[in-house]
Motif scaffolding. Structure first.
Motif, PDB file in Angstrom:
ATOM      1  N   ARG A  91       0.850  -1.183   0.000  1.00 48.32           N
ATOM      2  CA  ARG A  91       0.000   0.000   0.000  1.00 48.32           C
ATOM      3  C   ARG A  91       0.887   1.235   0.000  1.00 48.32           C
ATOM      4  NH1 ARG A  91      -4.776  -0.571   4.192  1.00 48.32           N
ATOM      5  NH2 ARG A  91      -3.072  -0.427   5.683  1.00 48.32           N
ATOM      6  N   ASP A  94       2.285   1.244   3.867  1.00 54.45           N
ATOM      7  CA  ASP A  94       2.669   0.046   4.618  1.00 54.45           C
ATOM      8  C   ASP A  94       2.499  -1.217   3.787  1.00 54.45           C
ATOM      9  OD1 ASP A  94      -0.102  -0.134   4.694  1.00 54.45           O
ATOM     10  OD2 ASP A  94      -0.205   0.784   6.658  1.00 54.45           O
ATOM     11  N   VAL A 108       0.730  -5.914   9.503  1.00 53.38           N
ATOM     12  CA  VAL A 108       0.912  -4.625   8.845  1.00 53.38           C
ATOM     13  C   VAL A 108       2.238  -4.046   9.312  1.00 53.38           C
ATOM     14  CG1 VAL A 108      -0.050  -2.350   8.417  1.00 53.38           C
ATOM     15  CG2 VAL A 108      -1.562  -4.237   8.958  1.00 53.38           C
ATOM     16  N   PRO A 110       4.483  -0.649   8.725  1.00 54.57           N
ATOM     17  CA  PRO A 110       4.681   0.633   8.045  1.00 54.57           C
ATOM     18  C   PRO A 110       6.095   0.692   7.454  1.00 54.57           C
ATOM     19  CG  PRO A 110       3.810   0.941  10.265  1.00 54.57           C
ATOM     20  CD  PRO A 110       4.201  -0.490  10.150  1.00 54.57           C
ATOM     21  N   ARG A 113       9.112   1.904   9.460  1.00 54.70           N
ATOM     22  CA  ARG A 113       9.634   1.143  10.595  1.00 54.70           C
ATOM     23  C   ARG A 113      10.641   0.083  10.185  1.00 54.70           C
ATOM     24  NH1 ARG A 113       8.443   4.248  14.729  1.00 54.70           N
ATOM     25  NH2 ARG A 113       6.261   4.835  14.728  1.00 54.70           N
ATOM     26  N   THR A 137      12.012  -5.248  11.702  1.00 57.10           N
ATOM     27  CA  THR A 137      11.828  -3.947  12.342  1.00 57.10           C
ATOM     28  C   THR A 137      12.595  -3.994  13.659  1.00 57.10           C
ATOM     29  OG1 THR A 137       9.899  -4.582  13.623  1.00 57.10           O
ATOM     30  CG2 THR A 137       9.498  -3.817  11.394  1.00 57.10           C
ATOM     31  N   ALA A 138      12.480  -2.948  14.444  1.00 55.69           N
ATOM     32  CA  ALA A 138      13.171  -2.938  15.736  1.00 55.69           C
ATOM     33  C   ALA A 138      12.555  -3.940  16.700  1.00 55.69           C
ATOM     34  CB  ALA A 138      13.138  -1.538  16.333  1.00 55.69           C
ATOM     35  N   ALA A 139      11.359  -4.441  16.403  1.00 57.75           N
ATOM     36  CA  ALA A 139      10.720  -5.431  17.258  1.00 57.75           C
ATOM     37  C   ALA A 139      11.007  -6.825  16.723  1.00 57.75           C
ATOM     38  CB  ALA A 139       9.219  -5.195  17.307  1.00 57.75           C
ATOM     39  N   THR A 142       8.066  -8.975  15.225  1.00 57.10           N
ATOM     40  CA  THR A 142       7.567  -8.736  13.879  1.00 57.10           C
ATOM     41  C   THR A 142       8.020  -9.881  13.000  1.00 57.10           C
ATOM     42  OG1 THR A 142       7.874  -6.401  14.225  1.00 57.10           O
ATOM     43  CG2 THR A 142       7.537  -7.110  11.971  1.00 57.10           C
ATOM     44  N   LEU A 172      13.296   4.849  15.809  1.00 60.57           N
ATOM     45  CA  LEU A 172      12.691   4.195  16.963  1.00 60.57           C
ATOM     46  C   LEU A 172      11.622   5.096  17.559  1.00 60.57           C
ATOM     47  CD1 LEU A 172      15.885   2.750  18.604  1.00 60.57           C
ATOM     48  CD2 LEU A 172      14.115   1.477  17.452  1.00 60.57           C
TER      49      LEU A 172
ATOM     50  N   HIS B 377       1.490   5.554  19.997  1.00 61.45           N
ATOM     51  CA  HIS B 377       1.388   5.149  18.588  1.00 61.45           C
ATOM     52  C   HIS B 377       2.716   5.283  17.868  1.00 61.45           C
ATOM     53  CE1 HIS B 377      -2.734   4.601  19.186  1.00 61.45           C
ATOM     54  NE2 HIS B 377      -3.075   5.867  19.209  1.00 61.45           N
ATOM     55  N   ALA B 378       3.515   6.260  18.271  1.00 61.87           N
ATOM     56  CA  ALA B 378       4.789   6.494  17.587  1.00 61.87           C
ATOM     57  C   ALA B 378       5.779   5.357  17.810  1.00 61.87           C
ATOM     58  CB  ALA B 378       5.393   7.802  18.068  1.00 61.87           C
ATOM     59  N   LYS B 379       5.537   4.497  18.809  1.00 62.81           N
ATOM     60  CA  LYS B 379       6.496   3.436  19.118  1.00 62.81           C
ATOM     61  C   LYS B 379       6.101   2.090  18.525  1.00 62.81           C
ATOM     62  CE  LYS B 379       8.908   6.169  21.559  1.00 62.81           C
ATOM     63  NZ  LYS B 379      10.114   6.714  20.937  1.00 62.81           N
ATOM     64  N   VAL B 380       4.985   2.046  17.830  1.00 63.42           N
ATOM     65  CA  VAL B 380       4.512   0.767  17.283  1.00 63.42           C
ATOM     66  C   VAL B 380       5.332   0.412  16.049  1.00 63.42           C
ATOM     67  CG1 VAL B 380       2.562  -0.400  16.231  1.00 63.42           C
ATOM     68  CG2 VAL B 380       2.206   1.080  18.186  1.00 63.42           C
ATOM     69  N   GLN B 381       5.913  -0.779  16.054  1.00 61.37           N
ATOM     70  CA  GLN B 381       6.738  -1.208  14.923  1.00 61.37           C
ATOM     71  C   GLN B 381       5.930  -1.969  13.887  1.00 61.37           C
ATOM     72  OE1 GLN B 381      10.019  -0.455  14.530  1.00 61.37           O
ATOM     73  NE2 GLN B 381       9.987   0.711  16.416  1.00 61.37           N
ATOM     74  N   ALA B 427      -2.440   0.847  12.091  1.00 62.61           N
ATOM     75  CA  ALA B 427      -1.328   1.018  11.150  1.00 62.61           C
ATOM     76  C   ALA B 427      -1.258   2.465  10.691  1.00 62.61           C
ATOM     77  CB  ALA B 427      -1.520   0.083   9.959  1.00 62.61           C
ATOM     78  N   ALA B 428      -2.417   3.059  10.425  1.00 58.42           N
ATOM     79  CA  ALA B 428      -2.437   4.453   9.973  1.00 58.42           C
ATOM     80  C   ALA B 428      -1.937   5.377  11.072  1.00 58.42           C
ATOM     81  CB  ALA B 428      -3.858   4.837   9.561  1.00 58.42           C
ATOM     82  N   SER B 430       0.040   4.586  13.647  1.00 56.45           N
ATOM     83  CA  SER B 430       1.444   4.351  13.958  1.00 56.45           C
ATOM     84  C   SER B 430       2.339   4.923  12.884  1.00 56.45           C
ATOM     85  CB  SER B 430       1.709   2.859  14.067  1.00 56.45           C
ATOM     86  OG  SER B 430       0.735   2.275  14.845  1.00 56.45           O
ATOM     87  N   ARG B 431       1.821   4.985  11.661  1.00 55.56           N
ATOM     88  CA  ARG B 431       2.618   5.461  10.545  1.00 55.56           C
ATOM     89  C   ARG B 431       3.059   6.894  10.790  1.00 55.56           C
ATOM     90  NH1 ARG B 431      -0.768   3.569   6.549  1.00 55.56           N
ATOM     91  NH2 ARG B 431      -1.880   5.527   6.535  1.00 55.56           N
TER      92      ARG B 431
END
Lengths: 172, 444
Positions: A91, A94, A108, A110, A113, A137-139, A142, A172, B377-381, B427-428, B430-431
């Motif tokens: 998309r 993402d 999903v 992004p 990330r 990703t950093a996780a 994932t 991060l 939300h900013a920390k979601v990978q 997802a939106a 966190s993006r």
């Protein structure tokens, strides 16, 4: 049944969701490879079992060699269903990966990330002209892998993901 | 290939001064051989007795004459060959006598620097500097430095990492901090008495050896189980009291300062904006008093407790400082899964809950010991939706949110349609991860 029965909310709700992205399935190469491996290994097992039981315990016992064959037929269908369930969509911002028949999972990630995009290809995969793309990703949790892609497609995906990741990098 | 050139350029400007650690450092592992001998003697008393009787005074003296200078020499040499230097961009540590190791730690990769003082170090007036660096499992540490030197070095490193001019960096000093809160020892003690872990481990330590005694009547079996169990019970009650004693939270420009410890003093900093997850834990027996415990996950850091015990309002105000712009969703805002989730997880489904505000994804778990995990939300990978066959039958699904500290927060058993929508919406959110993202309070 209670309000919102599963018939109404299950996959139907999924389909209704905003704008359905353009899904891409996997090329048939992976299906061929997995089915061939299944037939070869279970075929060998069936023959070995039949010979062993036939010579040691008598020909009646050799009928047990039908078990791996039944397993093979079941596995043939399962592999087909599993292969059909894998799909991904690029998309604007993402990457979506959806897989699984009984245990469904949708991921999903992004682009911003992504830390690393990997293209891997083992010896068997190479023989069948396949490669898989793995996203990190950093996780560590994932788990975004797309197996069994055409190598050219895998490289295109890797380059595109890396490019998009740089453009939308969020760290991060 | 470019690094030597850059290094030369740096060296031309300002010579790098290398420093050594504090001279008591060689003594830091002096207890190790003694501990080994004691451990061996305790493990096998008969053998130790026999060996001891065979030792004569002369052999003992010879052994001492060899071992002590050798150990002293080794200690001295490791200290002599350990240097560290602070350059404009890096902290360099050169160490190793036989196996040389040079660590160049880029200052902007430093997440946090902790100053800790074990009991003996407090007596000797020295301190240990622990560095949390992104992407390394092992903590690099400088042990030991003079207590004052450790504080100034820490301030200097953080000032340089923050981008102060190198000439003034060592003059900036430690940023002043204002005390926000101090946990009284009485409250801490009561909170530990009221927590289930203390009683659980104590009960296990009493019941298991008794049952074993009745079943086997063997002293050694009983001892072998009782000692570790009592150890665990002690660690979860007395041990926690000792480490969490006099817990002080202060606010400074470089983050929240945590000072704690009865015997070993620790001085930690939680940098703002590096916190990935915050968990507000509420054990059953604390609920009447309105106390909570706040835990957090920071990428690349081992710090996990923010507040051992505090009233809920105070805890929420501290959380707001760690996660700027975040308000902790109230209990009423956390929505439960649909009733049919009981078919998947009987009884305990009532403990699950989810609240999504425009700043955080908050998921609650636990019925007796409630735990509310908050992820900005900013920390979601990445976001994942998972649904097993039984869950699909009842039209529910789990939504997993992965964060950078290798922690996954799960909103369990949401309605399937809601979960699918949540996946896209999350997802939106966190993006962009920006706080000014559209207020998407669709959960209401």
């Amino acid at each position: 049944m209670e309000t919102g029965s599963p018939e109404n909310t299950g996959t139907a709700g999924d389909e209704r969701a905003v704008t359905e992205p353009e899904w891409t399935g996997l090329p048939p190469g992976l299906l061929r490879m997995r089915r061939l491996l299944l037939v070869v290994w279970l075929g060998l097992l069936a023959i070995g079992l039949a010979l062993l039981l036939g010579t040691l315990a008598g020909p009646g016992w050799a009928a047990f060699a039908l078990l791996p064959l039944a397993l093979m037929a079941w596995g043939w269908v399962m592999i087909g269903r599993n292969w059909r369930s894998w799909r991904y969509a690029e998309r604007a911002d993402d990457l979506l990966i959806s897989r699984g028949v009984l245990w469904r999972e949708e991921t999903v990630v992004p682009y911003g990330r992504m830390q690393l995009v990997e293209v891997t290809s083992g010896p068997v995969e190479r023989h069948f002209g396949l490669a898989s793309v793995q996203l990190h990703t950093a996780a560590a949790a994932t788990d975004a892998t797309i197996p069994g892609l055409d190598p050219a497609e895998a490289e295109r995906l890797r380059d595109r993901l890396t490019e998009l990741g740089e453009a939308r990098s969020a760290g991060l | 290939m470019t690094t030597p050139g850059v290094d030369d350029a740096v060296r031309e400007k300002r010579p790098v001064t290398e420093r050594r650690l504090h001279p008591v450092t060689p003594l830091r592992r002096a207890w190790a051989p003694v501990a080994v001998v004691i451990g061996w003697a305790a493990h096998d008393p008969d053998q130790a007795q026999r060996q001891l009787t065979r030792l004569t005074t002369t052999t003992l003296l010879i052994a001492l004459a060899v071992v002590v200078p050798a150990a002293a020499l080794y200690g001295f040499l490791t200290w002599w060959f350990t240097h560290f230097a602070v350059t404009d961009t890096e902290l360099r540590i050169r160490t190793g006598l036989v196996f040389r190791r040079t660590a160049h730690i880029r200052l902007e990769r430093i997440q946090a620097i902790d100053v800790t003082q074990p009991l003996l170090a407090r007596v000797a007036g020295v301190a240990k500097l622990k560095l949390d660096v992104i992407g390394t499992d092992k903590k690099d540490e400088l042990a030991f430095l003079g207590a004052e030197e450790a504080r100034t070095l820490r301030a200097e490193l953080l000032a340089r990492a923050a981008g102060f001019a190198p000439e003034t960096a060592h003059e900036v000093g430690e940023a002043p901090s204002t005390q926000l809160l101090r946990v009284p020892p009485g409250v801490l003690a009561v909170s530990l008495v009221l927590s289930g872990a203390t009683w659980g481990t104590l009960a296990a330590a009493l019941v298991v050896p008794t049952v074993l005694w009745l079943a086997t009547e063997s002293v050694w079996t009983v001892l072998a189980t009782a000692v570790p169990l009592f150890g665990a019970a002690g660690a979860s009650s007395v041990g926690r009291f000792v480490t969490e004693y006099d817990w002080t939270v202060g606010e400074a420009p470089d983050g929240l300062r945590l000072d704690h410890g009865l015997l070993d003093r620790a001085h930690e900093t939680v940098p703002p904006g590096r916190v990935q997850t915050v968990r507000i834990v509420e054990p059953l027996l604390w609920r009447r008093r309105g106390w909570v415990r706040v835990e957090l996950d920071v990428a690349g850091s081992a710090n996990s407790v923010l507040l051992p015990v505090a009233p809920r309002e105070v805890a929420e105000s501290v959380v707001t400082r760690v996660l700027p712009g975040v308000t902790v969703p109230a209990g009423a805002a956390v929505s439960r899964p649909p009733r049919r989730a009981a078919r998947c997880v009987p009884v305990w489904w009532r403990g699950y809950g989810l609240a999504v505000t425009d700043a955080v994804f908050a998921a609650r778990t636990g019925l007796l010991r409630r735990s509310l995990a908050l992820v900005p939300h900013a920390k979601v990978q990445s976001v994942r939706l998972a649904q097993g066959p039984w869950q699909r039958l009842w039209g529910v699904a789990d939504v997993h949110v992965d964060t950078g500290a290798n922690k996954t927060v799960t909103a369990r058993l949401r309605d399937a349609a809601e979960a699918a929508q949540l996946l896209r919406a999350q997802a939106a959110r966190s993006r962009t991860g920006r706080r000014d993202a559209r207020p998407d309070r669709w959960m209401a």
